[in-house]
Design an enzyme around this catalytic site. Structure first.
Site, PDB file in Angstrom:
ATOM      1  N   ASN A   1      -7.035   6.470   5.514  1.00 20.97           N
ATOM      2  CA  ASN A   1      -7.277   5.272   4.706  1.00 20.97           C
ATOM      3  C   ASN A   1      -7.496   4.012   5.543  1.00 20.97           C
ATOM      4  OD1 ASN A   1      -7.071   6.716   2.339  1.00 20.97           O
ATOM      5  ND2 ASN A   1      -4.899   6.325   2.111  1.00 20.97           N
TER       6      ASN A   1
ATOM      7  N   HIS B   1       0.870  -1.177   0.000  1.00 21.56           N
ATOM      8  CA  HIS B   1       0.000   0.000   0.000  1.00 21.56           C
ATOM      9  C   HIS B   1       0.904   1.222   0.000  1.00 21.56           C
ATOM     10  CE1 HIS B   1      -3.051   2.870   1.102  1.00 21.56           C
ATOM     11  NE2 HIS B   1      -3.971   1.929   1.071  1.00 21.56           N
ATOM     12  N   ARG B   2       0.737   2.092  -0.965  1.00 20.92           N
ATOM     13  CA  ARG B   2       1.644   3.232  -1.105  1.00 20.92           C
ATOM     14  C   ARG B   2       1.129   4.514  -0.468  1.00 20.92           C
ATOM     15  NH1 ARG B   2       2.773   3.094  -7.392  1.00 20.92           N
ATOM     16  NH2 ARG B   2       1.800   5.081  -6.975  1.00 20.92           N
ATOM     17  N   ASP B   3      -0.023   4.465   0.186  1.00 17.96           N
ATOM     18  CA  ASP B   3      -0.575   5.679   0.788  1.00 17.96           C
ATOM     19  C   ASP B   3      -1.268   5.344   2.105  1.00 17.96           C
ATOM     20  OD1 ASP B   3      -1.176   8.396   0.964  1.00 17.96           O
ATOM     21  OD2 ASP B   3      -3.048   8.182  -0.151  1.00 17.96           O
ATOM     22  N   LEU B   4      -0.575   4.608   2.963  1.00 19.90           N
ATOM     23  CA  LEU B   4      -1.159   4.210   4.235  1.00 19.90           C
ATOM     24  C   LEU B   4      -1.120   5.388   5.208  1.00 19.90           C
ATOM     25  CD1 LEU B   4      -2.412   1.696   5.476  1.00 19.90           C
ATOM     26  CD2 LEU B   4      -0.201   1.178   6.459  1.00 19.90           C
TER      27      LEU B   4
END
Length: 71
Positions: free
Chosen positions: A47, A40-43
């Site tokens: 989110n 996951h690149r935008d934790l």
């Protein structure tokens, strides 16, 4: 899902056991993703979705996942 974690953090409504449970669920979710070669690149708290009674925690924003090679 009723809330995102960001709102719950800002409102200071979580007990210590609830915080521990949420952290454990996030770690379990990340373990599952990483075991399946997903990152996951935008934790961030926005989110992470949590039900009103903190019985379910989910990692959201699936559009920012990356597949990692198995090598």
């Amino acid at each position: 899902m009723d809330y995102d974690l960001e709102k719950l953090i800002k409102d200071h409504v979580l007990t210590i056991p609830q915080k521990k449970y949420i952290i454990l669920q996030i770690l379990n979710g990340l373990e599952y993703l990483h075991a399946n070669y997903l990152i996951h690149r935008d934790l961030k708290p926005k989110n992470i979705l949590v039900t009103n009674d903190v019985s379910a925690v989910k990692i959201a924003d699936l559009g920012t996942f990356s597949l990692v090679s198995k090598s």
